[in-house]
Enzyme design. Structure first.
Site, PDB file in Angstrom:
ATOM      1  N   ALA A  14     -47.881 -11.130 -20.009  1.00 55.46           N
ATOM      2  CA  ALA A  14     -47.068 -10.856 -21.192  1.00 55.46           C
ATOM      3  C   ALA A  14     -46.440  -9.472 -21.208  1.00 55.46           C
ATOM      4  CB  ALA A  14     -47.920 -11.042 -22.444  1.00 55.46           C
ATOM      5  N   ARG A  39     -51.120  -4.562 -16.881  1.00 54.49           N
ATOM      6  CA  ARG A  39     -50.556  -3.255 -17.231  1.00 54.49           C
ATOM      7  C   ARG A  39     -50.730  -2.983 -18.730  1.00 54.49           C
ATOM      8  NH1 ARG A  39     -44.769  -3.999 -14.312  1.00 54.49           N
ATOM      9  NH2 ARG A  39     -44.930  -5.981 -15.425  1.00 54.49           N
ATOM     10  N   VAL A  65     -55.777 -12.097 -14.023  1.00 56.78           N
ATOM     11  CA  VAL A  65     -56.149 -13.516 -14.100  1.00 56.78           C
ATOM     12  C   VAL A  65     -56.798 -14.015 -12.816  1.00 56.78           C
ATOM     13  CG1 VAL A  65     -54.368 -14.031 -15.812  1.00 56.78           C
ATOM     14  CG2 VAL A  65     -53.868 -14.363 -13.367  1.00 56.78           C
ATOM     15  N   ASN A  91     -48.375 -18.113 -18.033  1.00 56.16           N
ATOM     16  CA  ASN A  91     -47.143 -17.579 -17.471  1.00 56.16           C
ATOM     17  C   ASN A  91     -47.367 -16.686 -16.261  1.00 56.16           C
ATOM     18  OD1 ASN A  91     -44.255 -16.422 -17.555  1.00 56.16           O
ATOM     19  ND2 ASN A  91     -45.524 -14.621 -17.936  1.00 56.16           N
ATOM     20  N   SER A 144     -41.839 -23.956 -11.846  1.00 57.66           N
ATOM     21  CA  SER A 144     -40.608 -23.501 -11.194  1.00 57.66           C
ATOM     22  C   SER A 144     -39.919 -24.680 -10.530  1.00 57.66           C
ATOM     23  CB  SER A 144     -40.934 -22.446 -10.125  1.00 57.66           C
ATOM     24  OG  SER A 144     -39.793 -22.144  -9.332  1.00 57.66           O
ATOM     25  N   TYR A 157     -45.134 -20.026  -1.667  1.00 57.34           N
ATOM     26  CA  TYR A 157     -44.786 -19.950  -3.088  1.00 57.34           C
ATOM     27  C   TYR A 157     -44.463 -21.339  -3.627  1.00 57.34           C
ATOM     28  CZ  TYR A 157     -42.297 -19.050  -7.397  1.00 57.34           C
ATOM     29  OH  TYR A 157     -41.888 -19.079  -8.712  1.00 57.34           O
ATOM     30  N   VAL A 190     -34.052 -17.116 -12.649  1.00 63.93           N
ATOM     31  CA  VAL A 190     -34.185 -16.310 -13.866  1.00 63.93           C
ATOM     32  C   VAL A 190     -34.211 -14.846 -13.443  1.00 63.93           C
ATOM     33  CG1 VAL A 190     -35.504 -15.898 -15.972  1.00 63.93           C
ATOM     34  CG2 VAL A 190     -35.672 -18.122 -14.821  1.00 63.93           C
TER      35      VAL A 190
END
Length: 257
Positions: A14, A39, A65, A91, A144, A157, A190
């Site tokens: 977030a 962070r 996480v 997320n 994605s 990925y 994005v």
């Protein structure tokens, strides 16, 4: 539309990008927001902004996480008034490198697998039992287009995002018979810190990814997440794929250079 002003929402990753945009969008409705990221300074700045703009109630979790024990401790240590999570937005995620598989960096692989798959699983495993017990909840996974279409250099990925797709589908099946909802929101291009992270901080290289086209913004994705979360309780948006108009597939884009 389901009101969310009485709900508690946990958003991972977030501190920036799509996660921060989701926090902004949800905060307008004044729910209780739990914002998690590594962070802490950025989280504190975001919490200050949301409180100033919307009077939002925010609880912060400095959390990696990838660390299962840290996730367990963070969820089990939530203050009582924050402990009943109604919406989980998984997320947190990243991409590292665009190497050919046989030339790939092992550390990059570990980081993507640990964050994109294991991190999502850990949060889900520790939060969903409470949802089932209370008979209410919604898990929204940020996937994605890479989970649907593999592209050159995307090997690991893409595999991690294909895993997110499979986990979302499997979780929906496992929760059949409960009122818990499961959604996967799967964007194409994005413009966030995504490419900077992928290229290990090479901003010039990152800028070229979006050169000559108009990509989605983090706010665009957050709007879709909010839409999914606020449908009537009997409606489950299983999966949303969204891309900019200038993108037709994982590999086909229109650039005006």
């Amino acid at each position: 539309m389901v009101a969310i002003n009485t709900q508690t929402i946990l958003i991972t990753g977030a501190s920036s990008g799509i996660g921060a945009a989701c926090a902004n969008t949800f905060a307008r409705e004044n729910p209780r927001l739990i914002l998690a990221a590594r962070r802490l300074e950025k989280l504190e700045q975001k919490a200050w902004e949301l409180n100033k703009l919307h009077g939002a109630e925010v609880h912060l979790l400095q959390l990696d996480v990838c660390d299962r024990l840290a996730v367990e401790s963070a969820i089990n240590s939530l203050p009582e008034e924050w402990s009943e999570i109604d919406i989980l937005v998984n997320n947190a995620g990243l991409s590292r490198g665009l190497d050919k598989l046989y030339e790939g960096d092992f550390q990059d692989w570990e980081e993507m697998i640990d964050t994109n798959i294991k991190g999502l699983l850990y949060l889900t495993r520790y939060i969903v039992p409470g949802m089932v017990k209370r008979g209410h909840g919604h898990i929204i996974n940020i996937g994605s287009i890479a989970g649907h279409q593999t592209y050159p250099g995307g090997n690991v990925y893409c595999a991690t995002k294909a895993a997110v797709k499979a986990i979302s589908e499997g979780l929906k099946q496992d929760l059949l018979g409960t009122p818990i909802r499961v959604t996967s929101v799967d964007p194409g291009m994005v413009e966030t810190e995504f490419s900077e992270v992928r290229f290990h901080g090479d901003t010039e290289k990152a800028k070229k990814v979006y050169q000559g086209l108009q990509p989605l913004t983090a706010d665009d994705v957050a709007d879709v997440v909010f839409f999914c979360a606020t449908r009537p309780n009997h409606v489950n948006i299983n999966e949303v794929i969204l891309m900019p108009v200038d993108q037709a597939s994982a590999t086909l884009v229109n650039r005006q250079l």
